[in-house]
Design a protein around this motif. Structure first.
Motif, PDB file in Angstrom:
ATOM      1  N   ILE A  86       3.229  -3.595   6.746  1.00  0.00           N
ATOM      2  CA  ILE A  86       4.419  -4.198   6.131  1.00  0.00           C
ATOM      3  C   ILE A  86       4.149  -5.637   5.712  1.00  0.00           C
ATOM      4  O   ILE A  86       4.418  -6.031   4.571  1.00  0.00           O
ATOM      5  CB  ILE A  86       5.618  -4.158   7.102  1.00  0.00           C
ATOM      6  CG1 ILE A  86       6.041  -2.718   7.386  1.00  0.00           C
ATOM      7  CG2 ILE A  86       6.802  -4.943   6.525  1.00  0.00           C
ATOM      8  CD1 ILE A  86       6.693  -2.008   6.244  1.00  0.00           C
ATOM      9  N   SER A  87       3.606  -6.447   6.598  1.00  0.00           N
ATOM     10  CA  SER A  87       3.363  -7.852   6.269  1.00  0.00           C
ATOM     11  C   SER A  87       2.276  -7.993   5.209  1.00  0.00           C
ATOM     12  O   SER A  87       2.349  -8.878   4.345  1.00  0.00           O
ATOM     13  CB  SER A  87       3.001  -8.658   7.525  1.00  0.00           C
ATOM     14  OG  SER A  87       1.869  -8.123   8.161  1.00  0.00           O
ATOM     15  N   LYS A 114      10.343   2.878   8.843  1.00  0.00           N
ATOM     16  CA  LYS A 114       9.490   2.401   9.936  1.00  0.00           C
ATOM     17  C   LYS A 114       8.318   3.358  10.262  1.00  0.00           C
ATOM     18  O   LYS A 114       7.725   3.928   9.377  1.00  0.00           O
ATOM     19  CB  LYS A 114      10.337   2.146  11.178  1.00  0.00           C
ATOM     20  CG  LYS A 114      11.488   1.164  10.970  1.00  0.00           C
ATOM     21  CD  LYS A 114      10.996  -0.240  10.804  1.00  0.00           C
ATOM     22  CE  LYS A 114      12.099  -1.282  10.838  1.00  0.00           C
ATOM     23  NZ  LYS A 114      13.146  -1.130   9.854  1.00  0.00           N
ATOM     24  N   ASP A 115       7.992   3.479  11.551  1.00  0.00           N
ATOM     25  CA  ASP A 115       6.740   4.095  11.996  1.00  0.00           C
ATOM     26  C   ASP A 115       6.459   5.504  11.468  1.00  0.00           C
ATOM     27  O   ASP A 115       5.324   5.777  11.044  1.00  0.00           O
ATOM     28  CB  ASP A 115       6.676   4.112  13.525  1.00  0.00           C
ATOM     29  CG  ASP A 115       6.391   2.729  14.090  1.00  0.00           C
ATOM     30  OD1 ASP A 115       6.021   1.836  13.298  1.00  0.00           O
ATOM     31  OD2 ASP A 115       6.544   2.539  15.300  1.00  0.00           O
ATOM     32  N   PRO A 116       7.422   6.435  11.481  1.00  0.00           N
ATOM     33  CA  PRO A 116       7.081   7.783  10.979  1.00  0.00           C
ATOM     34  C   PRO A 116       6.544   7.756   9.548  1.00  0.00           C
ATOM     35  O   PRO A 116       5.555   8.430   9.241  1.00  0.00           O
ATOM     36  CB  PRO A 116       8.413   8.534  11.074  1.00  0.00           C
ATOM     37  CG  PRO A 116       9.163   7.835  12.158  1.00  0.00           C
ATOM     38  CD  PRO A 116       8.800   6.386  12.011  1.00  0.00           C
ATOM     39  N   LEU A 117       7.193   6.975   8.677  1.00  0.00           N
ATOM     40  CA  LEU A 117       6.755   6.909   7.286  1.00  0.00           C
ATOM     41  C   LEU A 117       5.484   6.083   7.152  1.00  0.00           C
ATOM     42  O   LEU A 117       4.598   6.406   6.355  1.00  0.00           O
ATOM     43  CB  LEU A 117       7.865   6.328   6.410  1.00  0.00           C
ATOM     44  CG  LEU A 117       7.635   6.445   4.896  1.00  0.00           C
ATOM     45  CD1 LEU A 117       7.498   7.903   4.483  1.00  0.00           C
ATOM     46  CD2 LEU A 117       8.771   5.793   4.114  1.00  0.00           C
ATOM     47  N   ILE A 118       5.381   5.002   7.919  1.00  0.00           N
ATOM     48  CA  ILE A 118       4.177   4.172   7.886  1.00  0.00           C
ATOM     49  C   ILE A 118       2.954   4.998   8.276  1.00  0.00           C
ATOM     50  O   ILE A 118       1.905   4.938   7.618  1.00  0.00           O
ATOM     51  CB  ILE A 118       4.328   2.950   8.818  1.00  0.00           C
ATOM     52  CG1 ILE A 118       5.344   1.960   8.233  1.00  0.00           C
ATOM     53  CG2 ILE A 118       2.974   2.253   9.020  1.00  0.00           C
ATOM     54  CD1 ILE A 118       5.695   0.815   9.169  1.00  0.00           C
ATOM     55  N   ASN A 119       3.085   5.794   9.327  1.00  0.00           N
ATOM     56  CA  ASN A 119       1.963   6.623   9.781  1.00  0.00           C
ATOM     57  C   ASN A 119       1.556   7.647   8.723  1.00  0.00           C
ATOM     58  O   ASN A 119       0.367   7.906   8.503  1.00  0.00           O
ATOM     59  CB  ASN A 119       2.328   7.331  11.084  1.00  0.00           C
ATOM     60  CG  ASN A 119       2.478   6.356  12.241  1.00  0.00           C
ATOM     61  OD1 ASN A 119       1.880   5.281  12.248  1.00  0.00           O
ATOM     62  ND2 ASN A 119       3.288   6.727  13.232  1.00  0.00           N
ATOM     63  N   ARG A 120       2.553   8.233   8.057  1.00  0.00           N
ATOM     64  CA  ARG A 120       2.246   9.207   7.000  1.00  0.00           C
ATOM     65  C   ARG A 120       1.584   8.498   5.812  1.00  0.00           C
ATOM     66  O   ARG A 120       0.647   9.030   5.196  1.00  0.00           O
ATOM     67  CB  ARG A 120       3.535   9.904   6.563  1.00  0.00           C
ATOM     68  CG  ARG A 120       3.347  10.990   5.503  1.00  0.00           C
ATOM     69  CD  ARG A 120       2.613  12.205   6.056  1.00  0.00           C
ATOM     70  NE  ARG A 120       2.482  13.239   5.037  1.00  0.00           N
ATOM     71  CZ  ARG A 120       3.325  14.261   4.889  1.00  0.00           C
ATOM     72  NH1 ARG A 120       4.363  14.394   5.710  1.00  0.00           N
ATOM     73  NH2 ARG A 120       3.124  15.153   3.945  1.00  0.00           N
ATOM     74  N   TYR A 121       2.055   7.300   5.487  1.00  0.00           N
ATOM     75  CA  TYR A 121       1.468   6.515   4.401  1.00  0.00           C
ATOM     76  C   TYR A 121      -0.002   6.214   4.706  1.00  0.00           C
ATOM     77  O   TYR A 121      -0.873   6.334   3.832  1.00  0.00           O
ATOM     78  CB  TYR A 121       2.261   5.217   4.231  1.00  0.00           C
ATOM     79  CG  TYR A 121       1.797   4.339   3.085  1.00  0.00           C
ATOM     80  CD1 TYR A 121       2.313   4.504   1.811  1.00  0.00           C
ATOM     81  CD2 TYR A 121       0.851   3.342   3.285  1.00  0.00           C
ATOM     82  CE1 TYR A 121       1.904   3.704   0.755  1.00  0.00           C
ATOM     83  CE2 TYR A 121       0.429   2.537   2.248  1.00  0.00           C
ATOM     84  CZ  TYR A 121       0.959   2.711   0.989  1.00  0.00           C
ATOM     85  OH  TYR A 121       0.535   1.905  -0.052  1.00  0.00           O
ATOM     86  N   LEU A 122      -0.279   5.821   5.959  1.00  0.00           N
ATOM     87  CA  LEU A 122      -1.648   5.509   6.362  1.00  0.00           C
ATOM     88  C   LEU A 122      -2.536   6.742   6.279  1.00  0.00           C
ATOM     89  O   LEU A 122      -3.716   6.659   5.914  1.00  0.00           O
ATOM     90  CB  LEU A 122      -1.659   4.943   7.780  1.00  0.00           C
ATOM     91  CG  LEU A 122      -0.997   3.574   7.957  1.00  0.00           C
ATOM     92  CD1 LEU A 122      -0.934   3.198   9.434  1.00  0.00           C
ATOM     93  CD2 LEU A 122      -1.744   2.504   7.179  1.00  0.00           C
ATOM     94  N   TYR A 178       7.185  12.896   1.543  1.00  0.00           N
ATOM     95  CA  TYR A 178       7.744  14.086   2.191  1.00  0.00           C
ATOM     96  C   TYR A 178       8.181  13.809   3.626  1.00  0.00           C
ATOM     97  O   TYR A 178       8.932  14.587   4.207  1.00  0.00           O
ATOM     98  CB  TYR A 178       6.722  15.220   2.188  1.00  0.00           C
ATOM     99  CG  TYR A 178       6.618  15.952   0.866  1.00  0.00           C
ATOM    100  CD1 TYR A 178       7.680  16.704   0.379  1.00  0.00           C
ATOM    101  CD2 TYR A 178       5.449  15.901   0.113  1.00  0.00           C
ATOM    102  CE1 TYR A 178       7.585  17.380  -0.832  1.00  0.00           C
ATOM    103  CE2 TYR A 178       5.334  16.575  -1.098  1.00  0.00           C
ATOM    104  CZ  TYR A 178       6.419  17.304  -1.563  1.00  0.00           C
ATOM    105  OH  TYR A 178       6.324  17.975  -2.761  1.00  0.00           O
ATOM    106  N   GLU A 179       7.719  12.708   4.190  1.00  0.00           N
ATOM    107  CA  GLU A 179       8.095  12.359   5.555  1.00  0.00           C
ATOM    108  C   GLU A 179       9.540  11.871   5.635  1.00  0.00           C
ATOM    109  O   GLU A 179      10.140  11.842   6.715  1.00  0.00           O
ATOM    110  CB  GLU A 179       7.140  11.277   6.096  1.00  0.00           C
ATOM    111  CG  GLU A 179       7.209  11.020   7.578  1.00  0.00           C
ATOM    112  CD  GLU A 179       6.720  12.209   8.397  1.00  0.00           C
ATOM    113  OE1 GLU A 179       7.215  12.376   9.526  1.00  0.00           O
ATOM    114  OE2 GLU A 179       5.853  12.973   7.907  1.00  0.00           O
TER     115      GLU A 179
END
Length: 368
Positions: free
Chosen positions: A145-146, A192-200, A250-251
């Protein structure tokens, strides 16, 4: 012309002073100055009255460092004793100084760095960058994010610089990139985290998709995992690049069931970020990027307003993300200091946007 003692003092203040052979560079500087002066005295150059010694010194240093600083001490000495080298470098420096300092082409400018629409936003962006600079960075699992916010703010400053220099269409095409960043940032910050993890994970998919990364076992496993996910979503092999770029969406709850969702920017990323009202601007910016007649025959005033107004509107959204991030990572005293600064400048920026929008409307009305 600078005396040798003055020249030595100037060069001594530079960070790379140790790389510079003072005797050689002073020879280049002297030869360049005398060559330009001869052209002036013989009326070959008109309009050249005063030579800026600092500019000239910096050009001399730049040429020397690029052509000689990496050489051995023996080779450097050979160059210092070679009059042809000195004359050749002096000729190049003379050309660059005269072309880029004395006769430099300058675009017609509609703004400068001192007017409030530019300076006030620039101040705020600079404040944000100084804060973000202190954050941990380049560790996507922790700092995505940062990192994305800092890149977005940096692009915003780049857009301002292009506007100042009279490159309005280039500023507007850069806003297209900023708009893509803000859409991604808004969604990542929201979910937050669920989407961030899928993005990664899709970042990793993008890496293994490149053929040179398909040799290792882990890369093959990731590629197989991606293909399996695509089968479950009834996606074909031709969709692989779109899935890598947009499949992380899709997340988001409800996306799989949405019949109108598509793996693209318009009907995917931008729509989910609730910024579809900007697609017309985005599409126009795309036309500029792809060198259509709109780029070649663009109206400077129109794209000045479009670039500035679009930048301001993106900034207001980015600033909200910044406040959310900032509030989580600073002391109460720092937060209070930011709040005081924001009271002064945020309201000013809101008023500037309103005023510039009114000016844009008046400009459009006067043309019709």
């Amino acid at each position: 012309m600078l005396e040798r003692s003055q020249f030595d003092r100037i060069v001594g203040l530079l960070n790379n002073a140790k790389e510079i052979d003072l005797d050689t560079v002073y020879k280049i500087y002297t030869a360049t100055t005398e060559g330009i002066q001869d052209l002036v005295d013989n009326n070959v150059l008109s309009g050249v009255k005063n030579i800026n010694p600092l500019d000239l010194v910096y050009y001399c240093i730049g040429e020397y460092i690029y052509t000689a600083a990496h050489r051995t001490p023996e080779d450097k000495q050979k160059l210092a004793d070679d009059e042809k080298y000195i004359t050749s470098i002096a000729s190049v420096v003379s050309d660059k100084y005269l072309s880029l300092s004395m006769f430099n082409h300058v675009e017609r400018k509609l703004a400068n760095k001192y007017i409030p629409p530019i300076s006030s936003l620039n101040l705020y962006l600079n404040f944000m960058l100084n804060i973000l600079q202190a954050y941990k960075k380049n560790d996507p699992k922790v700092t995505l994010i940062s990192d994305l916010l800092m890149k977005s703010v940096s692009i915003s400053r780049c857009i301002l610089s292009l506007i100042i220099e009279g490159y309005e269409t280039e500023a507007y095409s850069s806003w297209r990139t900023l708009h893509e960043c803000e859409c991604t940032l808004l969604l990542l910050e929201k979910y937050k985290d669920p989407l961030i993890n899928r993005y990664l994970k899709h970042m990793q998919y993008g890496i293994v998709y490149k053929k040179e990364n398909l040799e290792d076992e882990e890369g093959n496993k990731l590629f197989a995992q991606m293909k399996e996910e695509m089968r479950e979503l009834d996606l074909k092999s031709k969709d692989i690049k779109k899935y890598i770029e947009y499949g992380w969406l899709y997340e988001i709850p409800g996306v799989k069931e949405d019949p109108e969702f598509k793996l693209n920017f318009k009907d995917g990323l931008e729509k989910l970020a609730e910024l579809s009202m900007y697609y017309g601007r985005y599409e126009m910016s795309s036309e500029i990027i792809h060198s259509t007649p709109m780029l070649i025959y663009s109206n400077k005033e129109y794209f000045y307003f479009m670039s500035l107004l679009s930048l301001y509107e993106s900034f207001f959204r980015l600033e909200k993300v910044f406040v959310s991030l900032f509030a989580q990572n600073v002391s109460k005293e720092q937060m209070n200091a930011y709040i005081q600064m924001r009271k002064v400048y945020y309201s000013q920026l809101v008023n500037i946007h309103k005023r510039e929008f009114a000016r844009f409307q008046a400009w459009q009305k006067a043309r019709h």
